[in-house]
Design an enzyme around this catalytic site. Structure first.
Site, PDB file in Angstrom:
ATOM      1  N   GLU A  78       0.877  -1.150   0.011  1.00  0.00           N
ATOM      2  CA  GLU A  78       0.063  -0.011  -0.083  1.00  0.00           C
ATOM      3  C   GLU A  78       0.886   1.197  -0.093  1.00  0.00           C
ATOM      4  O   GLU A  78       1.753   1.321   1.024  1.00  0.00           O
ATOM      5  CB  GLU A  78      -0.699   0.261   1.151  1.00  0.00           C
ATOM      6  CG  GLU A  78      -2.287  -0.652   1.131  1.00  0.00           C
ATOM      7  CD  GLU A  78      -3.275  -0.489   2.293  1.00  0.00           C
ATOM      8  OE1 GLU A  78      -4.337  -0.963   2.242  1.00  0.00           O
ATOM      9  OE2 GLU A  78      -2.755   0.526   3.133  1.00  0.00           O
ATOM     10  N   CYS A  79       0.777   2.144  -0.904  1.00  0.00           N
ATOM     11  CA  CYS A  79       1.403   3.702  -0.928  1.00  0.00           C
ATOM     12  C   CYS A  79       2.658   3.519  -0.842  1.00  0.00           C
ATOM     13  O   CYS A  79       3.495   3.114  -1.970  1.00  0.00           O
ATOM     14  CB  CYS A  79       0.495   4.350  -0.156  1.00  0.00           C
ATOM     15  SG  CYS A  79       0.898   6.061  -0.258  1.00  0.00           S
TER      16      CYS A  79
END
Length: 491
Positions: A362-363
């Site tokens: 994530e990210c």
């Protein structure tokens, strides 16, 4: 179930909520009380300071990410873990009534306070006001009768005379003053492009600030009055959230949307824990990857995994026996030098992903899996994809559908998440233009145009979208099942 609780809110961002809440947590803990810290909204950084002050994980309460129906249960779970709290302190987000951009008030501090039937303390930045503060407080008290404002903390007060004027104004509207906090330049907490510098990056300095905030709170806040106000919160008509029940009831993610697949859930949950030794799920941590919700490792454990943390800035190998990898959010751009220098781990991650084993990024995790970040070499798992800082902040809640079958969800599964980043990938994070990749998510923007985002490549799911797995527990069972399969193939 009765848990004494208060919500600290403000008329707007920048009033000093985090400093006041962190100090209050530390001061109550110094009294020998067990304190449960909470943060409204998706923010990862403030809970890190809360955890330092309270000595237990800071937990988020976000109706958009997890659903209104889970706010009470998640709150109670936190208040009982690792032991029952004497009081819960909840820090609000933005202004008291600020929430989802297209659903007025949804996800706001007021919304969560109402769901928890919790009294609110309004933190007012009084540095540039006198009697006019009373008009502000009166307006907030009258705006929504469902929200009970039980008192105010006057922050950034300049002098004893200033404090007298403010107290007199509050007396005019019969609003209890629960604290008067004087200006202290020494308590400024450093910030950068996405907010406060995470506590995990500041180590001893963060602990020193928390200790000083606790001393200030003990001196300037009326702790007895705050405890008395918290004790007025009624029983909550909810049962504590249980990660084991959540994964058992979620199924394996083969259904589309909330509530489908429940009939098979108990079978899947039982199979995940009964079929041999637990697969090891390595979860990235350390200063570069500080963003994560406390419920994630609980759900992975409940789904049958053994969770093993590691630090990509210093650990030169993945944890022994790793069968799946989770790389959450954080600030890899700040620690790019250390991440690049750890060539052994970058090679290990690249080799691990090449086996087809499950990887959820994530990210910041997406940036780490790219070929380079601002020119600094990263893992190269996503082929030619590179990343760089930009002047543009991408921020907002999203309702997304899985664009591709992946280790997290089958195609079409609807989830809720949020974006919060100043980086971009080249090619753009849409998957379709990258060889051997497909997009992870699709959603519509405010104008109704469809967007695709993220990359699915083999067992890798990499995306800018932050999700809270308590709101999508089927992801845990599906991910751990994939980890178990990867371990069997490796054996």
């Amino acid at each position: 179930m009765r848990v004494p609780r208060i919500v600290l809110a403000a008329p707007a961002s920048g009033a000093g909520k985090t400093s006041i809440v962190t100090g209050l947590l530390a001061a109550l803990r110094a009294r020998g009380l067990a304190v449960s810290p909470h943060k409204v909204g998706p923010d990862y950084i403030d809970p890190g300071y809360h955890a330092l002050a309270a000595g237990r994980p800071g937990r988020n309460l976000d109706p958009w990410l997890v659903g209104e129906e889970r706010i009470g249960p998640l709150f109670l779970h936190a208040a009982l873990t690792p032991r029952r709290a004497d009081i819960a302190v909840i820090e609000g987000v933005m202004g008291l009534f600020d929430g989802h951009a297209t659903r007025p008030g949804f996800g706001s501090t007021a919304h969560v306070a109402t769901l928890l039937a919790a009294p609110v303390v309004l933190v007012v930045d009084a540095r540039a006001a006198g009697r006019s503060v009373a008009a502000t407080v009166h307006g907030f008290r009258a705006f929504d009768p469902r929200v009970r404002i039980g008192g105010v903390v006057l922050n950034q007060v300049g002098s004893a005379r200033h404090a007298e004027i403010l107290r007199a104004a509050m007396a005019e509207i019969a609003m209890p003053v629960l604290g008067v906090v004087r200006r202290r330049a020494s308590l400024a907490t450093p910030s950068r492009h996405l907010g406060l510098v995470p506590a995990a990056e500041r180590a001893g300095a963060a602990r020193d600030v928390v200790a000083e905030l606790g001393a200030v709170a003990a001196e300037d806040l009326d702790l007895d009055a705050l405890l008395a106000l918290a004790a007025t919160a009624p029983d909550l008509p909810a049962e504590p959230w249980d990660p084991r029940a959540a994964v058992a009831g979620a199924g394996d993610g083969t259904g589309v949307g909330e509530g489908e697949g429940e009939g098979a859930g108990a079978v899947v949950g039982a199979a995940a824990t009964a079929a041999g030794p637990r697969p090891v799920v390595a979860v990235a941590g350390g200063p570069a990857f500080t963003f994560g919700y406390a419920e994630l490792p609980e759900l992975l454990t409940a789904a049958g995994a053994a969770v093993a943390p590691f630090d990509p800035t210093v650990d030169e190998a993945l944890p022994s026996g790793t069968s799946a990898l989770v790389i959450g959010g954080g600030f890899p751009q700040v620690h790019a030098g250390a991440l690049t220098a750890n060539a052994a781990l970058r090679a290990a991650v690249r080799a691990f992903a090449a086996t087809g084993a499950p990887v959820a990024a994530e990210c910041a995790g997406l940036l780490y899996l790219s070929s380079a970040l601002d020119g600094a070499p990263m893992c190269g798992v996503l082929g030619e994809v590179a990343a760089a800082m930009t002047p543009r902040l991408t921020l907002g809640y999203r309702e997304a559908a899985a664009a591709t079958d992946s280790v997290l969800a089958p195609r079409g599964t609807v989830v809720r998440g949020h974006e919060f980043h100043r980086t971009a990938t080249i090619p753009p994070a849409g998957g379709g233009t990258v060889r051997d990749s497909a997009p992870a998510w699709r959603w519509r923007d405010a104008a109704g145009a469809e967007l695709v985002e993220g990359f699915v490549r083999g067992g890798v799911h990499a995306s800018y979208l932050h999700t809270h797995w308590a709101g999508m527990p089927a992801a845990a069972t599906r991910f751990v099942a994939a980890a178990r399969q990867a371990r069997a193939v490796a054996a």
